[in-house]
Write an enzyme that holds these catalytic residues in place. Structure first.
Site, short mmCIF file in Angstrom:
data_model
loop_
_atom_site.label_atom_id
_atom_site.label_comp_id
_atom_site.label_asym_id
_atom_site.label_seq_id
_atom_site.Cartn_x
_atom_site.Cartn_y
_atom_site.Cartn_z
N THR A 119 4.85 -8.91 7.47
CA THR A 119 5.38 -8.75 5.66
C THR A 119 5.51 -9.16 4.54
OG1 THR A 119 7.78 -8.02 5.27
CG2 THR A 119 7.36 -9.53 7.02
N ASP A 120 5.54 -9.56 3.96
CA ASP A 120 5.74 -10.02 2.83
C ASP A 120 6.40 -10.97 2.10
OD1 ASP A 120 7.01 -8.24 1.84
OD2 ASP A 120 6.37 -7.97 -0.44
N GLU A 121 7.91 -10.39 3.08
CA GLU A 121 9.17 -10.85 3.47
C GLU A 121 9.48 -12.26 3.84
OE1 GLU A 121 13.15 -8.73 4.26
OE2 GLU A 121 11.84 -6.76 3.28
N GLY A 160 22.20 -12.92 1.36
CA GLY A 160 20.36 -13.24 0.76
C GLY A 160 19.41 -12.67 0.92
N ASP A 185 4.86 2.21 23.36
CA ASP A 185 6.49 2.20 22.01
C ASP A 185 7.58 2.16 22.78
OD1 ASP A 185 6.42 3.66 18.64
OD2 ASP A 185 7.88 3.52 20.05
N TYR A 229 15.28 -10.03 10.59
CA TYR A 229 14.74 -10.29 10.02
C TYR A 229 13.30 -11.23 9.75
CZ TYR A 229 10.59 -7.09 9.21
OH TYR A 229 9.17 -6.28 8.32
N THR A 242 12.87 -8.98 20.21
CA THR A 242 11.29 -8.45 19.77
C THR A 242 10.10 -8.75 19.29
OG1 THR A 242 13.01 -5.89 20.12
CG2 THR A 242 10.42 -6.04 19.03
N LYS A 279 10.17 -12.27 11.63
CA LYS A 279 8.75 -12.13 11.81
C LYS A 279 7.89 -13.64 11.45
CE LYS A 279 6.81 -8.42 11.23
NZ LYS A 279 6.21 -7.56 12.83
P1 NAD Z 1 9.95 1.02 12.23
O1 NAD Z 1 10.83 0.61 12.88
O2 NAD Z 1 9.87 2.73 11.53
O3 NAD Z 1 9.18 1.33 13.33
C1 NAD Z 1 8.95 0.10 14.46
C2 NAD Z 1 8.50 0.77 15.58
O4 NAD Z 1 8.47 -0.20 16.82
C3 NAD Z 1 9.50 1.85 16.33
O5 NAD Z 1 8.34 2.91 16.96
C4 NAD Z 1 9.85 1.12 17.52
O6 NAD Z 1 10.54 2.41 18.75
C5 NAD Z 1 8.73 0.64 18.00
N1 NAD Z 1 9.91 -0.40 18.89
C6 NAD Z 1 10.66 -0.78 18.87
N2 NAD Z 1 11.42 -2.06 19.45
C7 NAD Z 1 9.99 -2.26 20.83
C8 NAD Z 1 9.45 -2.93 21.77
N3 NAD Z 1 10.30 -3.52 22.22
N4 NAD Z 1 9.10 -2.35 22.28
C9 NAD Z 1 7.39 -1.50 21.85
N5 NAD Z 1 8.18 -0.54 20.99
C10 NAD Z 1 9.14 -1.49 20.15
O7 NAD Z 1 9.20 0.37 12.11
P2 NAD Z 1 7.56 0.25 10.80
O8 NAD Z 1 8.47 0.89 8.81
O9 NAD Z 1 6.92 1.16 10.78
O10 NAD Z 1 7.04 -1.06 10.59
C11 NAD Z 1 6.44 -1.42 11.53
C12 NAD Z 1 5.08 -2.76 11.61
O11 NAD Z 1 5.37 -2.95 10.48
C13 NAD Z 1 6.47 -3.53 12.30
O12 NAD Z 1 5.88 -4.48 12.46
C14 NAD Z 1 7.02 -4.42 10.29
O13 NAD Z 1 8.09 -5.71 10.36
C15 NAD Z 1 5.56 -4.51 9.78
N6 NAD Z 1 6.24 -3.90 8.25
C16 NAD Z 1 6.34 -3.17 7.59
C17 NAD Z 1 6.71 -2.51 6.00
C18 NAD Z 1 7.06 -1.44 5.98
O14 NAD Z 1 7.54 -1.20 4.36
N7 NAD Z 1 8.90 -0.60 6.53
C19 NAD Z 1 5.81 -2.83 5.29
C20 NAD Z 1 5.49 -4.63 6.18
C21 NAD Z 1 5.12 -4.52 7.17
O1 DAU Z 2 8.63 -5.75 2.60
C1 DAU Z 2 7.93 -5.37 3.32
C2 DAU Z 2 9.75 -4.95 4.27
O2 DAU Z 2 9.92 -3.62 3.10
C3 DAU Z 2 9.64 -4.09 5.29
O3 DAU Z 2 9.04 -5.93 6.40
C4 DAU Z 2 10.89 -4.07 5.88
O4 DAU Z 2 9.98 -3.62 7.44
C5 DAU Z 2 10.97 -2.74 5.65
O5 DAU Z 2 12.37 -2.75 5.71
C6 DAU Z 2 11.04 -3.73 4.18
O6 DAU Z 2 12.06 -4.56 3.49
P1 DAU Z 2 13.68 -4.28 2.18
O7 DAU Z 2 14.61 -4.96 2.81
O8 DAU Z 2 12.92 -4.59 1.14
O9 DAU Z 2 13.17 -2.50 2.77
P2 DAU Z 2 14.78 -1.82 2.42
O10 DAU Z 2 14.26 0.06 2.28
O11 DAU Z 2 15.61 -1.51 3.14
O12 DAU Z 2 15.15 -2.11 0.69
C7 DAU Z 2 14.53 -2.08 -0.36
C8 DAU Z 2 14.93 -2.29 -1.13
O13 DAU Z 2 16.80 -1.33 -1.88
C9 DAU Z 2 15.64 -3.59 -1.10
O14 DAU Z 2 15.72 -4.54 -2.20
C10 DAU Z 2 18.08 -3.34 -0.67
C11 DAU Z 2 17.67 -2.09 -1.35
N1 DAU Z 2 18.92 -1.29 -1.36
C12 DAU Z 2 18.14 -0.77 0.13
C13 DAU Z 2 19.43 0.93 1.14
C14 DAU Z 2 19.11 0.86 2.48
C15 DAU Z 2 19.94 -1.03 -1.49
O15 DAU Z 2 19.96 -1.08 -3.10
N2 DAU Z 2 20.73 0.04 -1.25
C16 DAU Z 2 20.27 0.60 0.36
O16 DAU Z 2 21.17 1.54 0.84
#
Ligand code: NAD
Ligand code: DAU
Length: 349
Positions: A131-133, A290, A34, A157, A101, A161
């Site tokens: 991700t589902d996005e 968007g 990391d 983003y 990244t 991905k």
């Molecule tokens: P996060 O932002 O919490 O963590 C990302 C980690 O990657 C951090 O520890 C950061 O330091 C590390 N990182 C970033 N750039 C780097 C680099 N160049 N080299 C090495 N390490 C690096 O993310 P998360 O929410 O835990 O998501 C993890 C993975 O799962 C991502 O690939 C994301 O797209 C995917 N994902 C997330 C969600 C969600 O809801 N959070 C859902 C579906 C998929």
């Molecule tokens: O669907 C999987 C994705 O979920 C992952 O791939 C991403 O890494 C993760 O960040 C997440 O994306 P979202 O954009 O869905 O998550 P976020 O928590 O940013 O926002 C959730 C929903 O809430 C979204 O519709 C935007 C809305 N939102 C978010 C924030 C931060 C608000 O209304 N207000 C806010 O301040």
């Protein structure tokens, strides 16, 4: 497989995956790679950092030479790749780091694996977490994203991905590399960085700060408890079909505004506030550019083929999550004050 590189293990989901693998598989060596960006926090792993089968390496996945060195040094035979820039709002403000990244970093890692494994892929696996996005946005028509849904990303983003997913599949098709890709819905649970909806809002309610709801709060997300995502990754890593894709989700759709009301109710209850006291913190703000309307994952393939199902009901998971953030205020305060970045800055320059 014995020596497993988990990238992004200091982040939200990665820390849960590292914890599960270190505790469940003492026979594996887990190497957490990391870069410790703003989203990486080694305090997420305090409970396992001294385990003999765990090693942390501060490194950038974009650094191909270093990745090759690490593959050789640790005889890596499995990769679970989570490192990424993950926040949609940041990608709108600063898209370039997302391409760097998520696309170039994934490509560097794939190339390091290819060169290190020298075409000898049996017993090796490159598992890419997506991700589902990437599938775009659904209407309110009861349809779901399946593994066959065409890619249609809208944010920088999700575009980054999507590109990384294509590169992983290209390495499978072109070089025969053993790969798996999974596309998961929104995760919630402990250790999520408080820029994301759920931890941000829990912390704001505790502090009596406004809750910025984008647009009308009508957007729908499909929420899965992060430990269930880690369990799915475990099952797929060990039993998933090589070259295949699996969707992971909880069949648990919520409009943002309904979810926010559940969070408010739960925080008020646990803090002993009168019911509904914090509803007045809801503040409608300009919508995200968007902003995808609805995500909903069909995870039936994973259930039918590999027997995975979410273990936790949402009501239980959200209460556990809110309790965790309220009980771990120091963790939250260290992030909001920026202290967490100083913790390991001497140790890992
Ligand atoms: P996060 O932002 O919490 O963590 C990302 C980690 O990657 C951090 O520890 C950061 O330091 C590390 N990182 C970033 N750039 C780097 C680099 N160049 N080299 C090495 N390490 C690096 O993310 P998360 O929410 O835990 O998501 C993890 C993975 O799962 C991502 O690939 C994301 O797209 C995917 N994902 C997330 C969600 C969600 O809801 N959070 C859902 C579906 C998929
Ligand atoms: O669907 C999987 C994705 O979920 C992952 O791939 C991403 O890494 C993760 O960040 C997440 O994306 P979202 O954009 O869905 O998550 P976020 O928590 O940013 O926002 C959730 C929903 O809430 C979204 O519709 C935007 C809305 N939102 C978010 C924030 C931060 C608000 O209304 N207000 C806010 O301040």
């Amino acid at each position: 497989m014995k020596n497993i590189m988990i990238t992004g293990g200091a982040g939200f989901i990665g820390s849960h995956v590292v914890r599960l693998f270190v505790n469940k598989y003492p026979e594996y060596n887990i190497i957490n790679v990391d870069k410790l960006t703003y989203a990486g926090n080694l305090c997420n792993l305090l409970d396992i950092e001294n385990k003999s089968n765990y090693k942390f390496v501060k490194a950038d996945i974009c650094d191909l030479d270093n990745m090759i060195t690490l593959f050789k040094e640790y005889s890596i035979d499995g990769v679970i790749h989570l490192a990424a820039e993950s926040h949609v709002d940041r990608s709108i403000k600063d898209p370039l780091i997302f391409a760097q990244t998520n696309v170039m970093g994934t490509l560097a890692l794939l190339q390091a694996a290819k060169l290190s494994w020298e075409g000898n892929f049996p017993g090796k696996l490159f598992y890419h977490i997506s991700t589902d996005e990437v599938y775009g946005s659904l209407g309110f028509d009861g349809t779901f994203f399946t593994e066959d849904t065409s890619y249609d990303p809208h944010s920088p983003y999700s575009a980054s991905k999507a590109a990384s997913d294509h590169f992983v599949r290209a390495y499978n098709d072109t070089y025969g590399m053993a790969t798996v890709v999974t596309n998961c819905s929104n995760n919630y649970g402990p250790y999520q960085f408080p820029e994301k909806l759920i931890p941000l809002f829990i912390n704001n309610i505790r502090q009596g700060k406004p809750l910025p709801v984008y647009g009308k709060g009508e957007n729908v997300r499909d929420w899965l408890y992060v430990v269930d995502h880690a369990r799915a990754i475990d099952v797929i890593f060990h039993k998933g079909r090589i070259g295949d894709t699996y969707n992971i989700g909880g069949f648990n759709e919520w409009t943002n505004i309904d979810l926010i009301k559940v969070i408010i109710k739960t925080v008020d209850k646990l803090l002993g506030n009168p019911e509904g006291e914090s509803l007045n913190l809801i503040t409608y703000v300009t919508d995200r550019a968007g902003h995808d309307l609805r995500y909903a994952i069909d995870s039936n393939k994973l259930k039918t083929e590999l027997g995975w199902e979410p273990s936790l009901q949402f009501e239980e998971g959200i209460e556990e999550t809110v309790s965790w953030y309220l009980e771990n205020q120091e963790w939250m305060d260290n992030i909001t004050s920026g202290e967490y970045e100083k913790y390991y800055s001497e140790m890992y320059k």
